[in-house]
Design an enzyme around this catalytic site. Structure first.
Site, PDB file in Angstrom:
ATOM      1  N   GLU A   1       0.795  -1.222   0.000  1.00 18.58           N
ATOM      2  CA  GLU A   1       0.000   0.000   0.000  1.00 18.58           C
ATOM      3  C   GLU A   1       0.833   1.281   0.000  1.00 18.58           C
ATOM      4  O   GLU A   1       0.409   2.286  -0.556  1.00 18.58           O
ATOM      5  CB  GLU A   1      -0.934  -0.003   1.232  1.00 18.58           C
TER       6      GLU A   1
ATOM      7  N   SER B   1     -51.732 -25.403  40.089  1.00 18.25           N
ATOM      8  CA  SER B   1     -51.434 -25.694  41.497  1.00 18.25           C
ATOM      9  C   SER B   1     -50.112 -25.112  41.970  1.00 18.25           C
ATOM     10  O   SER B   1     -49.811 -25.209  43.165  1.00 18.25           O
ATOM     11  CB  SER B   1     -51.445 -27.211  41.721  1.00 18.25           C
TER      12      SER B   1
END
Length: 855
Positions: A86, A464
């Site tokens: 680069e 219950s």
């Protein structure tokens, strides 16, 4: 000389014009130039990560995958590859590279094509942070000036580090740290030279030269990078040759999830978005550490799935998912392609039936593997008729399957077996009763099928499971565990129901006056209703609200005594935690702490604690006040012995002694919490004397056989027509609630008549809390508590034990099987002794009644 003079004039004129042009360009774009000083405090966009309490990654949210790294964490060969490709003169120029610009201009002038880039790394940083990717001259001019400013503000290493962490490298990966994970599933330091070169080549064209989508182009670009590295002397010829010969191994790697817990991670995601906003939550780099215990979570998920599979198999086989062929068999490759279009669901994998024998079947998987399903993995598949009826047990594989069918199979841990996608739903949640920390949370069978979180969003009738809270209210009034409540049909309807509502027991059996302990342990309906009537409807509702239930969910009629209220599993597990921790309603919480991108803790849980704050006496203050009253001056702890004592006293404070800690509200006394807990142990272990024929089971006797511990307590719950089933219970350190039902509120869980090897192996009758939800609770608690010592429940201060007569609940001098020791709050124990008199038959009410609502 004349020509030289003219040339110099021309040169200086052009130079002046050039400088003027640059100055003019600078003045033109100056108003639009950003403040590059923001790079000093730049905040890289990193995803939201969710962890378990023990640091395992649960999930990751955010469009951009980024793993920030410092420059010293980047391998030197990778830095060299980036620079060689680069910007070879990165450490020499001041933001722009004149040589590179002239080279690019020469190539453009001679070829007419823009083959040579001139952007430096600094210019790319400028573009990535401040500019768009529009290819215009104005943008390029801005890019140059911003690059120059950046070079003046930051060091070269700082610029390179920004570039390494910011650059887009395809597959939603931003920065080389994320790219290493996405492409190779590794950290940067684990990459080979060839892999580093592959990543270094991506910035030029992260899409077209991507090694996943375009392996050939990616390989060619990698080799170009390696050639540049050799050209500038970063690698030797041998290293170059070895790297270019390396195969392309890149493939997509998702986030390295260590613990799959999607329902809790979705709760965290929703919290973060609500608090910080979507953009900040997804890009702010927050790490959220939950209270989830990874091992317990995996156990809970396994227990839920096994339990759902078991229910599903009890109710029969609903047939193949599809038919792939009926006549001639296609090529295996074609079959695999069709199977590959179907995603797996948890352990369930799509497969094609390719061969049948007498009691075996051979299936082809999407990956080309062939598996044999033995009879043990097939024989469960009676035909499904409806939720209450199943066909006969099959005798051959051909009665179940046909060649060409696409079916579901799963590995049950021993072998591959026939399976199907369950239609029933379930939820599991457990927490620490001491502070409310959620240890496990499973909101359903499959998050990919349904994101509906049944732990927090599904309000279902409690059945219950509500009875312990009803009896807790009765204890607060004046009942004891020995109080006789008439276990007889109710002949006085609840007028508020609008109908003649007369609940009855399930099964429809009545035993006359029965002690409260047995009424709760055996889940006797009419006794719960009578206990609620004794307390009063309004007082019962107030007590249920104390346990954390929403008053809007509590019906104002007597059906509440049998669980007609619709509540969430999260509310239920918190309410049962009250009994486990001695009477305190803790607040469930699931986020332990939140850290920002810098690792600073920005939020930390301050949970409610199940204890009373300790009131400490400040002796120094008392001495000082006394001395002041006497007209003397006192200095705290002046005596040498007192100072030594203070230095030696290094015992850390308990959480209850820390003033800034929050403390949970006490909703029942420690004594009543103990009494209910001890009774809920009878739900599991039963009571009586089996050798004398007086032994009896609680409704959750299976838990005793599976978990095999005496420090567990629990309660089953089944609603009308078995639409909802529950099991909630606890050990001293862990409270767990399991719910099983259909998301369709109107669909019943049904019944089964499966008898595999004779009457002893019969699993028949209606689905219930004990049969349907209980096995999931049993398996989870067995695994969760394995290896931990039992903690016997010690009676708190104020609890006494006296021997009572089992039939009357009164004191007795006998010591045989007709008696037992019972716990009482001191002062509430019976004062009378039992006699030989028979129970008063006038207490019985034998009037026929209608069906009840709840078991």
């Amino acid at each position: 000389m004349k020509w030289i003079k003219r040339a110099l004039i021309a040169f200086f004129s052009l130079a002046i014009l050039g400088i003027g042009a640059i100055l003019a360009a600078y003045l033109y774009v100056k108003p639009d130039l950003p403040d590059v000083a923001t790079l000093k405090t730049v905040k890289l966009q990193t995803p939201l990560r969710v962890f378990s309490q023990d640091g395992l990654l649960i999930s990751q949210f955010g469009e951009k995958r980024r793993i920030p790294v410092s420059l010293d964490e980047v391998p030197k060969p990778l830095i060299q590859a980036i620079l060689a490709t680069e910007d070879a003169r990165f450490y020499e120029h001041h933001g722009i590279d004149p040589i590179g610009i002239m080279r690019a201009a020469f190539v453009l002038a001679t070829t007419g094509q823009k083959r040579q880039g001139a952007s430096t790394i600094t210019m790319q940083v400028a573009r990535n942070f401040f500019l768009t990717r529009d290819k215009t001259y104005i943008r390029k001019i801005k890019e140059i000036f911003i690059a120059i400013h950046i070079e003046q503000l930051l060091s070269k290493d700082e610029i390179l580090e920004l570039y390494i962490n910011r650059i887009y490298l395809g597959q939603r990966a931003y920065g080389f740290g994320a790219a290493a994970q996405v492409y190779y599933g590794k950290t940067l330091k684990e990459l080979t030279l060839a892999q580093q070169a592959m990543l270094a080549g991506l910035p030029k064209a992260p899409s077209s030269m991507n090694p996943i989508s375009s392996p050939t182009r990616g390989e060619n670009r990698r080799n170009v990078v390696l050639g540049r590295m050799q050209e500038v002397g970063f690698i030797t010829q041998a290293e170059y040759q070895e790297a270019v010969n390396a195969p392309v191994t890149a493939r997509y790697h998702g986030a390295e999830i260590d613990l799959y817990a999607p329902y809790i991670s979705e709760m965290v995601r929703d919290y973060m978005v609500q608090k910080y906003g979507e953009e900040e939550a997804y890009t702010g780099g927050y790490d959220v550490y939950t209270t989830i215990d990874s091992k317990l979570q995996q156990m809970a998920q396994k227990a839920l799935r096994n339990n759902v599979y078991a229910y599903d198999e009890r109710h029969g086989y609903r047939g193949p998912a599809a038919v792939l062929w009926t006549d001639s068999k296609p090529a295996d490759e074609q079959i695999q392609a069709e199977l590959g279009k179907v995603a797996s669901i948890n352990e369930l994998e799509p497969a094609a039936v390719v061969n049948l024998e007498e009691q075996t079947a051979q299936v082809l998987m999407a990956n080309g593997e062939l598996h044999t399903l033995n009879w043990d993995g097939l024989k469960w598949a009676r035909s499904y008729i409806n939720d209450k009826k199943q066909g006969p047990l099959p005798k051959t594989a051909a009665q179940i399957l046909k060649v060409g069918e696409r079916v579901w199979v799963r590995n049950n841990g021993k072998e591959w077996q026939l399976a199907q996608v369950p239609e029933v739903s379930s939820a599991v949640v457990s927490l620490n009763p001491d502070d409310g920390a959620i240890r496990t949370l499973v909101g359903g069978f499959s998050f990919t099928q349904s994101q509906y979180n049944r732990v927090t969003q599904a309000k279902r009738q409690l059945g219950s499971n509500i009875k312990p809270f009803i009896y807790a209210a009765a204890l607060e009034k004046d009942y004891t565990l020995a109080t006789l409540i008439n276990n007889a049909p109710i002949n006085e309807p609840d007028i508020s129901q609008g109908i003649a509502w007369r609940p009855k027991n399930s099964p429809n059996v009545y035993g006359g006056p029965t002690r409260l302990r047995m009424g709760l342990a055996q889940s006797i309906n009419v006794m719960s209703v009578r206990a609620m009537r004794h307390v009063g409807l309004d007082n019962t509702i107030r007590k249920l609200v104390d346990f954390g239930f929403d008053p809007a969910d509590l019906p104002r009629n007597e059906s509440i005594a049998l669980g007609s209220a619709s509540v969430t599993p999260m509310q239920v597990v918190a309410a049962f935690g009250v009994f486990a921790n001695g009477g305190y309603l803790v607040e469930p919480y699931y986020i332990e702490r939140i850290q920002n991108a810098e690792g600073d803790v920005i939020e930390k849980a301050n949970p409610t604690l199940a204890c009373k704050p300790v009131e400490k006496t400040d002796e120094t203050s008392i001495l000082a006040d006394a001395a002041k009253d006497a007209g003397e001056t006192v200095i705290a702890a002046t005596h040498e012995t007192e100072l030594q004592q203070l230095e030696q006293d290094s015992t850390p404070l308990s959480p209850c002694e820390v003033p800034e800690n929050r403390h949970a509200r006490q909703v029942v006394s420690e004594q009543d919490a103990f009494l209910i807990t001890d009774t809920l142990k009878s739900v599991i272990w039963g009571g009586g004397n089996w050798s004398k024929g007086t032994g009896w089971n609680g409704t959750a006797w299976r838990a005793a056989r599976v978990v095999k511990r005496h420090d567990i307590a629990g309660k089953t719950g089944t609603t009308n027509e078995s639409r909802d089933t529950w099991f909630s219970g606890f050990s001293p350190d862990l409270v767990t609630t399991v719910w099983v039902g259909f998301d369709d509120h109107g669909r019943e869980l049904g019944r089964t008549t499966w008898r595999e090897n004779g009457p002893k192996d019969q699993i028949s009758g209606a689905e219930s809390g004990a049969k349907t939800a209980g096995p999931g609770w049993n398996e989870f608690m067995r695994d969760a508590l394995a290896g931990t010592p039992e903690k016997p429940g010690m009676p708190p201060e104020g609890i006494i034990s006296v021997r009572i007569d089992r039939d009357t609940g009164k004191l007795t001098h006998k010591t045989d099987y007709t008696t037992r020791f019972e716990y009482f709050v001191d002062g509430t124990q019976p004062k009378e002794y039992a006699t030989e008199a028979q129970p008063n038959n006038e207490l019985f009410d034998d009037t026929p009644v209608s069906d009840d609502l709840f078991q």
